[in-house]
Structure formats: structure tokens, C-alpha cells
Enzyme design. Structure first.
Site, mmCIF file in Angstrom:
data_model
loop_
_atom_site.group_PDB
_atom_site.id
_atom_site.type_symbol
_atom_site.label_atom_id
_atom_site.label_comp_id
_atom_site.label_asym_id
_atom_site.label_seq_id
_atom_site.Cartn_x
_atom_site.Cartn_y
_atom_site.Cartn_z
ATOM 1 N N SER A 151 0.868 -1.186 0.000
ATOM 2 C CA SER A 151 0.000 0.000 0.000
ATOM 3 C C SER A 151 0.898 1.227 0.000
ATOM 4 O O SER A 151 2.049 1.157 0.480
ATOM 5 C CB SER A 151 -0.861 -0.006 1.268
ATOM 6 O OG SER A 151 -1.437 1.259 1.488
ATOM 7 N N TYR A 164 -2.526 -1.183 10.250
ATOM 8 C CA TYR A 164 -2.547 -1.481 8.814
ATOM 9 C C TYR A 164 -1.236 -1.033 8.161
ATOM 10 O O TYR A 164 -0.624 -1.793 7.409
ATOM 11 C CB TYR A 164 -3.748 -0.778 8.174
ATOM 12 C CG TYR A 164 -3.851 -0.931 6.675
ATOM 13 C CD1 TYR A 164 -4.317 -2.121 6.107
ATOM 14 C CD2 TYR A 164 -3.489 0.101 5.813
ATOM 15 C CE1 TYR A 164 -4.420 -2.263 4.731
ATOM 16 C CE2 TYR A 164 -3.593 -0.029 4.436
ATOM 17 C CZ TYR A 164 -4.060 -1.208 3.907
ATOM 18 O OH TYR A 164 -4.162 -1.354 2.535
HETATM 19 N N1 LIG Z 1 -8.513 -0.178 -2.056
HETATM 20 C C1 LIG Z 1 -7.504 0.561 -1.655
HETATM 21 O O1 LIG Z 1 -7.615 1.809 -1.601
HETATM 22 C C2 LIG Z 1 -6.192 -0.088 -1.301
HETATM 23 C C3 LIG Z 1 -5.087 0.767 -1.121
HETATM 24 C C4 LIG Z 1 -3.875 0.188 -0.785
HETATM 25 C C5 LIG Z 1 -3.745 -1.181 -0.680
HETATM 26 N N2 LIG Z 1 -4.826 -1.975 -0.872
HETATM 27 C C6 LIG Z 1 -4.637 -3.416 -0.714
HETATM 28 O O2 LIG Z 1 -5.150 -4.105 -1.822
HETATM 29 C C7 LIG Z 1 -5.549 -5.410 -1.430
HETATM 30 C C8 LIG Z 1 -6.960 -5.668 -1.941
HETATM 31 O O3 LIG Z 1 -7.832 -4.783 -1.294
HETATM 32 P P1 LIG Z 1 -9.184 -4.237 -1.951
HETATM 33 O O4 LIG Z 1 -9.153 -2.785 -1.849
HETATM 34 O O5 LIG Z 1 -9.429 -4.898 -3.252
HETATM 35 O O6 LIG Z 1 -10.213 -4.719 -0.821
HETATM 36 P P2 LIG Z 1 -11.507 -5.660 -0.846
HETATM 37 O O7 LIG Z 1 -12.337 -5.373 -2.044
HETATM 38 O O8 LIG Z 1 -12.094 -5.533 0.500
HETATM 39 O O9 LIG Z 1 -10.879 -7.095 -1.040
HETATM 40 C C9 LIG Z 1 -10.254 -7.803 -0.012
HETATM 41 C C10 LIG Z 1 -10.180 -9.240 -0.464
HETATM 42 O O10 LIG Z 1 -9.525 -10.012 0.540
HETATM 43 C C11 LIG Z 1 -10.320 -11.169 0.789
HETATM 44 N N3 LIG Z 1 -10.102 -11.630 2.150
HETATM 45 C C12 LIG Z 1 -10.310 -10.912 3.296
HETATM 46 N N4 LIG Z 1 -10.035 -11.668 4.358
HETATM 47 C C13 LIG Z 1 -9.647 -12.900 3.897
HETATM 48 C C14 LIG Z 1 -9.247 -14.103 4.506
HETATM 49 N N5 LIG Z 1 -9.168 -14.216 5.847
HETATM 50 N N6 LIG Z 1 -8.931 -15.167 3.731
HETATM 51 C C15 LIG Z 1 -9.007 -15.065 2.387
HETATM 52 N N7 LIG Z 1 -9.369 -13.929 1.732
HETATM 53 C C16 LIG Z 1 -9.688 -12.870 2.492
HETATM 54 C C17 LIG Z 1 -11.751 -10.693 0.575
HETATM 55 O O11 LIG Z 1 -12.616 -11.768 0.245
HETATM 56 P P3 LIG Z 1 -13.612 -12.521 1.248
HETATM 57 O O12 LIG Z 1 -14.266 -11.473 2.092
HETATM 58 O O13 LIG Z 1 -14.532 -13.231 0.306
HETATM 59 O O14 LIG Z 1 -12.739 -13.459 2.018
HETATM 60 C C18 LIG Z 1 -11.562 -9.841 -0.669
HETATM 61 O O15 LIG Z 1 -11.556 -10.645 -1.825
HETATM 62 C C19 LIG Z 1 -5.442 -5.460 0.090
HETATM 63 O O16 LIG Z 1 -4.250 -6.108 0.472
HETATM 64 C C20 LIG Z 1 -5.381 -3.986 0.461
HETATM 65 O O17 LIG Z 1 -4.726 -3.769 1.681
HETATM 66 C C21 LIG Z 1 -6.043 -1.456 -1.174
#
Ligand SMILES: NC(=O)c1ccc[n+]([C@@H]2O[C@H](COP(=O)([O-])OP(=O)(O)OC[C@H]3O[C@@H](n4cnc5c(N)ncnc54)[C@H](OP(=O)(O)O)[C@@H]3O)[C@@H](O)[C@H]2O)c1
Length: 278
Positions: A151, A164
């Protein structure tokens, strides 16, 4: 890949088309960035194993993607032996994308220690364990790529997201160090540093601040555009992806980023507003 190559990969038995394609495992593929990556990779000719907890969401996405996609519904934090789990997937892994993540937003003192521990586990411990689990086979085969989704919070940690940012800074540091350690081998590591990207997690994070306008006014991007950049970084063996590009400021001018973040990040709400632990 040639037919001979396919036979070698499948022990001489399988010739189903997806077994002859490069195989990616994408964690957190049921929504947001992971879903976009699964779509991007299948579009580019990869076979993709979609991993997350919500089976019905994974199956709906896989049904759209066709036979190149398969579903493994699992809670990654509940797996005792990730090495054995990786082995149980059966197919060699050409690309591991450590993308699954969780966030907890709020004043550090208010955050439930169980939420904090969950974030550190899912965002740091699990991805490192998965790297350890896939590496021996990649090194033995002389091929493989790992993408760690950190991130911009690893480069410019935000007030209100202490645990985080600690997890993501740890993952980013480990990923960069691993890339250096693997120089001279055929295994490549890409570290992705997304800034605000329009996903359910961003909505959870935004809900953790009372003055959401300030958070919403930050430069942000889309999961599809980020996924395209990550796929290109894999193909071109780039070291890292920082997206949106404006956040490269955090990498090259960390002292300026620090001052901006401290001055302009609004104070967070109590923790309960911004945790996505289920
Ligand atoms: N969106 C942003 O602004 C942002 C910025 C920086 C970094 N990121 C990073 O990008 C990555 C993806 O995030 P996103 O924004 O796409 O969020 P998201 O839409 O909430 O996706 C998170 C994913 O992780 C899965 N997950 C959560 N807990 C889990 C577990 N215990 N076992 C297996 N799968 C699990 C969720 O699926 P289920 O609930 O079905 O398990 C979902 O598919 C993350 O690492 C996040 O920290 C995001």
C-alpha cells in the site's frame, strides 16, 4: 507452452487447456483489486485460481471467466500449514499474487486488539508464509513470479491506520528485500503500492474518518487500471508498481509526504466505524 511442456507440468497426464496455461493464484479474488487482477490475468491468457472466503462470489466471477478460472474458498488466516495447502492446489504456481487484505481504521488506542492482530496476520504473516510456501518449487523449476500487494501506506503511513500501515510497511520491506535476495535466480518479485483505489476496502477506510471529504478528495484510481499495471509489471519484470503515479512522491520525498500526511489527515473516528474483520 509446447505440448511437451504441458505434459511435463501435468506429469504426462493432463492436456486440459487450462493445465497448459501459465497458472496464477490470486488471493482476495472475490472483490476489488483481486477480482480485477483475476479478470486481467484470464484476459491475458492465464489460468487463475481465485482464493477468498466467499464461495458464492468467487463462483459467480469464475462462471463469467470460464474454464481458465477455478475457485478455492478458504479463510487464509485459518490455515495451519500454508505450505501443505499450497501443495494441495495440485498445479505448479507460476504467479502468486498476495492480495487478500483487511484494514482497521480508528484511533490507535481504540482499536480492538483482535482487529489489530487480524490485520497483522492477514496483511503480513500470511503473505510471507505464502512466499515461503511457493518459493522452493519456483526455484527448483527455474521460473516464477510473486506479487505482494502492499500500500502507499507503507511509503507514507497515515494517522488512523497504524496497525494497517505497520503490516503493509512490513510487507513492502520484506517484498523489496526478497526481490534483492532472489537476484540472479529466475524468480521475480513485484511489490505493488496502491493508493486509494475504488473498492469495498476504500469505502470501509473512508468510513473511519469523520471528515470523509478530505479523504475522498485524495487522488484515487480504479481496480482495473491498477490490475493492468500489475500484469504489465509481471510481464516486464518490473520491481514495483505505485498507483496512482502521483504517490511516487511518497517514495522519493518521504519527508514531504510525512508533513502532508500529519497536517492534512483528519482525525479518525473511534475504531468500530472502520474495521472490516468479519
Ligand atoms: N482499495 C484501496 O484503496 C487499497 C489501497 C492500498 C492497498 N490496498 C490493498 O489491496 C488489497 C486488496 O484490497 P481491496 O481494496 O481490493 O479490498 P476488498 O475489495 O475488501 O478485497 C479484499 C479481499 O480479501 C479477501 N479476504 C479478506 N479476508 C480474507 C481471509 N481471511 N482469507 C481469504 N481472503 C480474504 C476478501 O474476500 P472474502 O471477504 O470473500 O474473504 C476480498 O476478496 C489489500 O491487500 C489492500 O490492503 C487497497
Amino acid at each position: 507452452m509446447s505440448m511437451e511442456g504441458c505434459k511435463a507440468r501435468t506429469g504426462g497426464t493432463g492436456v486440459a487447456s487450462s493445465e497448459c496455461m501459465r497458472h496464477a493464484v490470486v488471493t482476495g479474488a472475490s472483490s476489488g483489486i483481486g477480482e480485477a487482477l483475476a479478470r486481467e490475468l484470464v484476459g491475458a491468457g492465464w489460468a487463475v485460481t481465485l482464493v477468498a472466503r466467499r464461495r458464492e462470489r468467487l463462483e459467480a466471477i469464475a462462471a463469467e471467466l470460464g474454464p481458465a478460472a477455478r475457485v478455492v474458498a478458504v479463510d487464509l488466516c485459518a490455515i495451519k500449514d500454508l505450505r501443505a495447502w499450497v501443495a494441495s492446489l495440485g498445479q505448479p504456481i507460476d504467479l502468486l499474487v498476495n492480495n487478500a487484505g483487511a484494514v482497521a481504521v480508528g484511533r490507535f488506542v481504540d482499536i480492538d486488539p483482535a482487529d489489530a492482530r487480524h490485520v497483522l496476520d492477514l496483511d503480513l504473516i500470511v503473505p510471507l508464509a505464502l512466499c515461503r510456501a511457493v518459493l522452493p518449487a519456483m526455484l527448483a523449476r527455474g521460473a516464477g513470479t510473486i506479487v505482494n500487494v502492499a500500500s502507499t501506506g507503507a511509503l507514507g503511513p497515515s494517522p488512523g491506520m497504524v496497525d494497517y500501515c505497520a503490516a503493509k510497511a512490513g510487507l513492502g520491506a520484506a517484498s523489496e528485500a526478497l526481490r534483492g535476495e532472489l537476484r540472479g535466480t529466475a524468480v521475480h518479485v513485484v511489490t505493488a503500492y496502491p493508493g486509494p483505489t475504488d473498492t469495498p476496502m476504500l469505502r470501509t477506510a473512508t468510513a473511519g474518518y469523520p471528515d470523509a471529504r478530505a479523504v475522498r478528495s485524495l487522488p484515487s484510481g480504479t481496480p482495473a487500471a491498477l490490475a493492468r499495471r500489475i500484469r504489465r509489471a509481471v510481464d516486464r519484470r518490473r520491481a514495483r508498481v505505485i498507483y496512482p503515479r502521483v504517490y511516487t512522491l511518497f517514495r522519493y520525498f518521504p519527508a514531504i509526504a510525512r508533513r502532508l500526511l500529519d497536517r492534512f489527515t483528519p482525525p479518525p473516528l473511534p475504531a468500530s466505524a472502520g474495521s472490516d474483520r468479519r
